[in-house]
Design an enzyme around this catalytic site. Structure first.
Site, PDB file in Angstrom:
ATOM      1  N   TYR A  20     -11.242   3.060  -2.321  1.00 12.79           N
ATOM      2  CA  TYR A  20      -9.947   2.668  -3.031  1.00 12.79           C
ATOM      3  C   TYR A  20     -10.115   2.662  -4.594  1.00 12.79           C
ATOM      4  O   TYR A  20      -9.175   3.054  -5.157  1.00 12.79           O
ATOM      5  CB  TYR A  20      -9.703   1.319  -2.471  1.00 12.79           C
ATOM      6  N   LYS A  42      -7.756   4.667  -7.159  1.00 11.11           N
ATOM      7  CA  LYS A  42      -6.834   4.092  -8.248  1.00 11.11           C
ATOM      8  C   LYS A  42      -7.338   4.302  -9.643  1.00 11.11           C
ATOM      9  O   LYS A  42      -6.324   4.238 -10.526  1.00 11.11           O
ATOM     10  CB  LYS A  42      -6.989   2.425  -7.891  1.00 11.11           C
ATOM     11  N   ASN A  61       3.832   3.727  -4.887  1.00  6.72           N
ATOM     12  CA  ASN A  61       3.332   2.268  -4.396  1.00  6.72           C
ATOM     13  C   ASN A  61       2.690   2.470  -3.128  1.00  6.72           C
ATOM     14  O   ASN A  61       1.603   1.518  -2.903  1.00  6.72           O
ATOM     15  CB  ASN A  61       4.307   1.402  -4.364  1.00  6.72           C
ATOM     16  N   ALA A  73      -0.248 -11.340  -3.076  1.00  3.33           N
ATOM     17  CA  ALA A  73      -0.710 -11.469  -1.837  1.00  3.33           C
ATOM     18  C   ALA A  73       0.106 -10.494  -1.115  1.00  3.33           C
ATOM     19  O   ALA A  73       1.328 -10.865  -0.699  1.00  3.33           O
ATOM     20  CB  ALA A  73      -0.313 -12.921  -1.525  1.00  3.33           C
TER      21      ALA A  73
END
Length: 303
Positions: free
Chosen positions: A163, A167, A98, A196
């Site tokens: 990013y 990913k 994560n 969020a």
């Protein structure tokens, strides 16, 4: 859905999604190693206090947990992190990759150091963690690995070339590790969350952020980390909604060789892209098998 007797490592678990993952696994019986560098969103700084705070929460709930402040970019530290869990609890059943950072900027303005660091944290961080747990999972003939991918990788997002690339690379890693891990009972999946967290602050309106509570993503993680988990699955989750993403291959056409092949392909590109009868290949070789099959069929004599 119980995780009693299992050992989980959750990286980037000092806050946001990682914290929710760690708490959920602990509530359902897992012993959890809570890893977090304790740095800022851009990866700067570091302190084990964030991880320790989550460990304290788990212990207050009656669970068992340990803190670890290693950077996932540090291969030696990651090996020591996994050994910490094995020394304490004898095994590692679950890895949730994560940990991540953001260094958003349009590609034209992107510094290469920022691109490289984001790839290092997301991709190589996941590689380090997977590599460190892999021999333990092989030896016990059991393992569940959850990659954290993103819609930014699957579908793109302005200002997130670094990013997004990192990913999507995790999906590629998942595909091959799932194939290689199958005979050892190691299932490898990916989670694409919309939530969020401090990484999404300022990117969405207050109303949208209110709907995207991190805990709404957790059911998908638990399903992918459980003994009953599928493998090579990309689950998308956000605001209590769940979807699956697939990398598909269209049926395509056979044009053959020749000087006019580019023109013929351009003329028939719509047919090549036609999604009717598309498939989800079980491995990369499926593309070649499909292409060679069409070529051989085109050469076969007609009766």
């Amino acid at each position: 859905m119980s995780f009693e007797g299992q050992v989980a490592i959750v990286t980037g678990a000092g806050g946001g999604l990682g914290r929710e993952h760690a708490l959920a696994l602990a509530r359902r019986g897992a012993k959890v190693l809570v890893n977090d560098l304790g740095g800022a969103v851009d990866g700067s700084g570091g302190s084990v206090s964030a991880a320790q705070a989550v460990v304290d929460e788990i212990k207050a709930l009656g669970g068992e947990a340990m803190a670890n402040g290693a950077s996932v970019t540090d291969w030696v530290a990651v090996q020591a992190m996994v050994q910490q869990a094995v020394d304490a609890w004898g095994r590692v059943d679950i890895l949730v990759n994560n940990a991540g950072i953001l260094r958003d900027k349009s590609f034209a303005k992107m510094y290469m150091d920022d691109f490289r660091l984001v790839v290092e944290v997301h991709l190589m961080g996941a590689v380090h963690c997977c590599k460190a747990v892999w021999p333990h999972m092989q030896a016990q003939n059991y393992g569940r690995i959850v990659m954290t991918t993103s819609s930014s990788g699957l579908y793109g997002n302005f200002g997130q070339s670094n990013y997004g690339a990192a990913k999507m690379a995790q999906v590629g890693l998942m595909q091959t590790l799932a194939i290689e891990g199958a005979k050892y009972g190691i299932h490898v999946n990916a989670l694409a969350p919309t939530a969020a967290t401090r990484m999404t602050e300022g990117l969405m309106s207050a109303e949208v952020l209110a709907a995207l509570q991190p805990e709404a993503v957790v059911p998908a993680m638990l399903v992918l980390a459980h003994a009953s988990a599928p493998t090579r699955t990309i689950l998308c989750a956000g605001a209590g909604s769940f979807e699956a993403a697939h990398i598909t291959l269209t049926e395509g056409i056979h044009i053959g060789l020749g000087e006019q092949a580019p023109e013929l392909l351009a003329e028939q590109l719509a047919q090549v892209c036609d999604r009717r009868n598309e498939q989800v290949p079980q491995s990369g070789s499926a593309q070649g098998t499909l292409e060679v099959g069409k070529a051989l069929a085109a050469r076969a004599p007609t009766v």
